[in-house]
Enzyme design. Structure first.
Site, PDB file in Angstrom:
ATOM      1  N   SER A 142      43.080  21.611 -12.016  1.00 37.92           N
ATOM      2  CA  SER A 142      43.743  21.605 -10.647  1.00 37.92           C
ATOM      3  C   SER A 142      45.080  21.313 -10.968  1.00 37.92           C
ATOM      4  O   SER A 142      45.424  20.425 -11.286  1.00 37.92           O
ATOM      5  CB  SER A 142      43.178  20.890  -9.513  1.00 37.92           C
ATOM      6  OG  SER A 142      44.111  20.920  -8.362  1.00 37.92           O
ATOM      7  N   TYR A 155      40.542  14.387  -4.150  1.00 38.35           N
ATOM      8  CA  TYR A 155      40.391  15.586  -4.986  1.00 38.35           C
ATOM      9  C   TYR A 155      41.056  15.673  -6.242  1.00 38.35           C
ATOM     10  O   TYR A 155      40.576  15.785  -7.301  1.00 38.35           O
ATOM     11  CB  TYR A 155      40.938  16.755  -4.013  1.00 38.35           C
ATOM     12  CG  TYR A 155      40.888  17.965  -4.981  1.00 38.35           C
ATOM     13  CD1 TYR A 155      39.663  18.532  -5.224  1.00 38.35           C
ATOM     14  CD2 TYR A 155      42.050  18.782  -5.409  1.00 38.35           C
ATOM     15  CE1 TYR A 155      39.438  19.831  -5.934  1.00 38.35           C
ATOM     16  CE2 TYR A 155      41.896  19.760  -6.193  1.00 38.35           C
ATOM     17  CZ  TYR A 155      40.807  20.342  -6.353  1.00 38.35           C
ATOM     18  OH  TYR A 155      40.678  21.668  -7.228  1.00 38.35           O
TER      19      TYR A 155
END
Length: 249
Positions: A142, A155
């Site tokens: 990510s 996250y």
């Protein structure tokens, strides 16, 4: 165009979004593809159908990557169906911000890290054990790990684990001419927060306006990067983290 005829690929989390696009791309290039899913059986069947329609072969295998035993069963099923494995794309993950750190519960942590960190670790471990000489392993990470962003603490920290593991594996299995790389994908249209039908028009506009190229990334943009990493032009690229963001940092 990369020719993957005769190659076997395992793509985790490929019943939808980025994983589906990658699996279909690999199948369109000639690879036999193992389509992994945890819950989306219908979506996995649709991915398999698209690969078969493109002229290759595919099979759907259910496995929750938060359970190492199920990951082992996934790789066993892949070898049983197609023989050796040449390509592994570790894509499965939970795509949620998690909110402010002060609000995160232990249950939130266990759920996020169970898939994004533990799942990545054992998927990469099994890939390293089984992928053929000269093969390729790609982790879908990510772009949120490239800088701190308020609200993304849970996250992004869960996704950071895989980034480090890729660099280590590139050294540990490089003698087998296996490349190991990470794609740091930014906000992607058709995946995660921006899946079809999601109520996110305001956030979508913010992301588009922040992009130097004036648009969001697409699942095909990520698939392009995967195709590069598994193709002949990247045989001297391993242990890399490629930010696929259209210039947005």
């Amino acid at each position: 165009m990369t020719d993957l005829t005769g190659k076997v690929a395992v793509v985790t989390g490929s019943s939808r979004g980025i994983g589906r696009a990658i699996a279909i791309r690999l199948g369109a290039r000639g690879a036999q593809v193992v389509v992994n899913y945890a819950h989306g059986a219908q979506g996995a069947a649709e991915t398999v159908a698209a690969i078969i329609a493109a002229g290759s072969d595919a099979v759907a295998v259910q496995a929750d990557v938060s359970d190492p035993g199920q990951i082992e069963a996934l790789f066993d099923a892949a070898r049983s169906r197609f023989g050796g494995i040449d390509i592994v794309v570790a894509n499965a993950g939970i795509d949620e911000t998690g909110g402010p750190i002060v609000d995160v519960t232990e249950a939130d942590y266990d759920r996020m890290f169970g898939v994004n960190a533990k799942g990545a670790f054992f998927t990469l471990q099994h890939a390293a054990r089984t992928v053929n000489r000269g093969g390729s392993i790609v982790l879908i990470g990510s772009g949120s790990t490239s800088r701190p962003v308020a609200g993304f603490g849970l996250y992004a920290s869960s996704k950071l684990v895989g980034n480090y593991l890729v660099g280590v594996l590139a050294q540990e299995i490089g003698e087998r001419e296996v490349t190991v790389n990470t794609i740091l994908a930014s906000a992607t249209d058709g995946a995660g927060y921006f899946s079809a039908g999601a109520d996110n028009d305001e956030l979508r506009t913010l992301v588009q306006n922040a992009s130097p190229l004036g648009r969001m990334g697409s699942v095909d943009d990520v698939s392009d990067a995967v195709e590069f990493f598994i193709g002949p032009l990247s045989r001297w690229v391993s242990g890399a983290q490629l930010l696929v963001s259209g210039g947005q940092n």
